[in-house]
Design a protein around this motif. Structure first.
Motif, short mmCIF file in Angstrom:
data_model
loop_
_atom_site.label_atom_id
_atom_site.label_comp_id
_atom_site.label_asym_id
_atom_site.label_seq_id
_atom_site.Cartn_x
_atom_site.Cartn_y
_atom_site.Cartn_z
N ASN A 32 1.02 -1.02 0.02
CA ASN A 32 -0.05 -0.02 -0.12
C ASN A 32 0.90 1.26 0.12
N LEU A 33 0.87 2.08 -1.09
CA LEU A 33 1.84 3.27 -1.32
C LEU A 33 1.29 4.39 -0.40
N ASP A 34 -0.01 4.29 -0.09
CA ASP A 34 -0.37 5.54 0.58
C ASP A 34 0.33 5.64 2.23
N ASN A 35 0.42 4.56 2.72
CA ASN A 35 1.25 4.36 4.13
C ASN A 35 2.59 4.81 3.99
N ILE A 36 3.31 4.36 2.97
CA ILE A 36 4.74 4.63 2.50
C ILE A 36 4.82 6.08 2.22
N ILE A 37 4.02 6.79 1.37
CA ILE A 37 4.14 8.17 1.08
C ILE A 37 3.91 8.87 2.17
N LYS A 38 2.79 8.56 3.02
CA LYS A 38 2.54 9.51 4.43
C LYS A 38 3.95 9.58 5.21
N SER A 39 4.43 8.43 5.44
CA SER A 39 5.75 8.39 6.24
C SER A 39 6.56 8.92 5.32
N PHE A 40 6.82 8.97 4.34
CA PHE A 40 8.17 9.56 3.55
C PHE A 40 7.83 11.16 3.78
N LYS A 41 6.37 11.62 3.58
CA LYS A 41 6.18 12.92 3.49
C LYS A 41 6.66 13.61 4.95
N GLU A 42 6.10 12.92 5.93
CA GLU A 42 6.25 13.39 7.37
C GLU A 42 7.79 13.31 7.60
N THR A 43 8.54 12.43 7.22
CA THR A 43 9.94 12.46 7.73
C THR A 43 10.71 13.68 6.81
N ILE A 44 10.26 13.84 5.67
CA ILE A 44 11.07 14.77 4.55
C ILE A 44 10.53 16.34 5.30
N SER A 45 9.41 16.52 5.65
CA SER A 45 8.83 17.58 6.02
C SER A 45 9.68 18.06 7.35
N LYS A 46 10.43 17.46 7.93
CA LYS A 46 11.37 17.77 8.91
C LYS A 46 12.50 18.57 8.57
N ILE A 47 13.00 18.36 7.28
CA ILE A 47 13.93 18.94 6.59
C ILE A 47 13.57 20.37 5.89
N GLU A 48 14.33 21.41 6.12
CA GLU A 48 14.13 22.67 5.49
C GLU A 48 14.50 22.70 4.06
N ASN A 49 13.90 23.78 3.45
CA ASN A 49 14.36 23.76 2.00
C ASN A 49 14.27 22.63 1.13
N VAL A 50 13.40 21.93 1.28
CA VAL A 50 13.36 20.68 0.35
C VAL A 50 12.16 20.83 -0.62
N ASN A 51 12.62 20.51 -1.82
CA ASN A 51 11.27 20.37 -2.94
C ASN A 51 10.58 18.93 -2.83
N TYR A 52 9.48 18.82 -2.03
CA TYR A 52 9.08 17.64 -1.61
C TYR A 52 8.38 16.97 -2.74
N ASP A 53 7.54 17.44 -3.95
CA ASP A 53 7.20 17.09 -4.93
C ASP A 53 8.20 16.23 -5.81
N GLU A 54 9.38 16.82 -5.88
CA GLU A 54 10.50 16.20 -6.69
C GLU A 54 11.12 15.12 -6.14
N LEU A 55 11.02 15.25 -4.77
CA LEU A 55 11.54 13.96 -3.96
C LEU A 55 10.82 12.84 -3.95
N GLU A 56 9.53 13.13 -3.87
CA GLU A 56 8.67 12.09 -3.77
C GLU A 56 8.53 11.47 -5.15
N ASN A 57 8.68 12.09 -6.23
CA ASN A 57 8.74 11.49 -7.63
C ASN A 57 9.92 10.59 -7.64
N ILE A 58 10.99 11.07 -7.44
CA ILE A 58 12.29 10.32 -7.42
C ILE A 58 12.12 8.99 -6.62
N PHE A 59 11.92 9.43 -5.31
CA PHE A 59 11.58 8.19 -4.35
C PHE A 59 10.50 6.94 -4.97
#
Length: 196
Positions: A32-59
């Motif tokens: 189930n990708l929804d849980n993986i994406i949610k966890s990824f988003k919450e982890t990445i949100s702790k890092i400043e100045n990150v392009n989340y959409d681009e990182l999500e695509n790459i991941f």
């Protein structure tokens, strides 16, 4: 050797249900990708100045590709991956269609009233809609239908195998289930009848 499967499409279109059917009939492992994406988003949100959409695509591209390129794939371990994906066009075009079969689920021919009845008919006690008051759910349906149209258009443009679950949902999901043996043959170019 058989392809892995990626089920994408609109919210509440039956992606999880179809994944469960495929798992039971063809012995695929469910991711189930929804849980993986949610966890990824919450982890990445702790890092400043990150392009989340681009990182999500790459991941997501890397994660889905790895499932079809590591030893488990070549030893016959199969995965059905399902969930909501943003930036579908950017991700789908990067996937190796020789190893991954993409199935789209949409509901292009439902009014809000029909959609509400369909949700209530098919929801289980584990679905988030089950615990949402009817008025709150009805208030969200317009957005779901609008987003569905966007997703449907993208899937059509990408020439993805799409099933419209608007009218006879169970029959359509069973049709998709029966097509899996053709859709997932390694290197298969099998196409379902084009919608639209």
């Amino acid at each position: 050797m058989y392809k892995n499967i990626l089920i994408i499409g609109s919210s509440l279109s039956g992606k999880t249900t179809l994944a469960q059917k495929i798992s039971e009939k063809y012995n695929y492992n469910i991711i189930n990708l929804d849980n993986i994406i949610k966890s990824f988003k919450e982890t990445i949100s702790k890092i400043e100045n990150v392009n989340y959409d681009e990182l999500e695509n790459i991941f997501l591209i890397d994660y889905i590709e790895r499932l079809s390129s590591d030893q488990s794939f070549f030893n016959g371990e199969k995965f059905v991956i399902e969930g909501n994906i943003n930036n579908l066009d950017k991700i789908i075009n990067k996937l190796d269609k020789e190893k991954i079969s993409v199935i789209g689920l949409v509901y292009d021919n439902l009014t809000e009233e029909q959609f509400f009845k369909d949700i209530k008919k098919h929801e289980s006690s584990t679905d988030w809609t089950h615990y949402l008051p009817d008025n709150s759910l009805k208030g969200r349906l317009s957005n779901f239908i609008t987003n569905n149209k966007k997703i449907s258009n993208i899937l059509f443009e990408l020439d993805i195998n799409v099933y419209d679950v608007s009218q006879i949902r169970e029959e359509i999901l069973n049709s998709a289930l029966n097509d899996v043996s053709e859709l997932t043959k390694y290197g298969s170019k099998f196409k379902v009848k084009k919608m639209k």
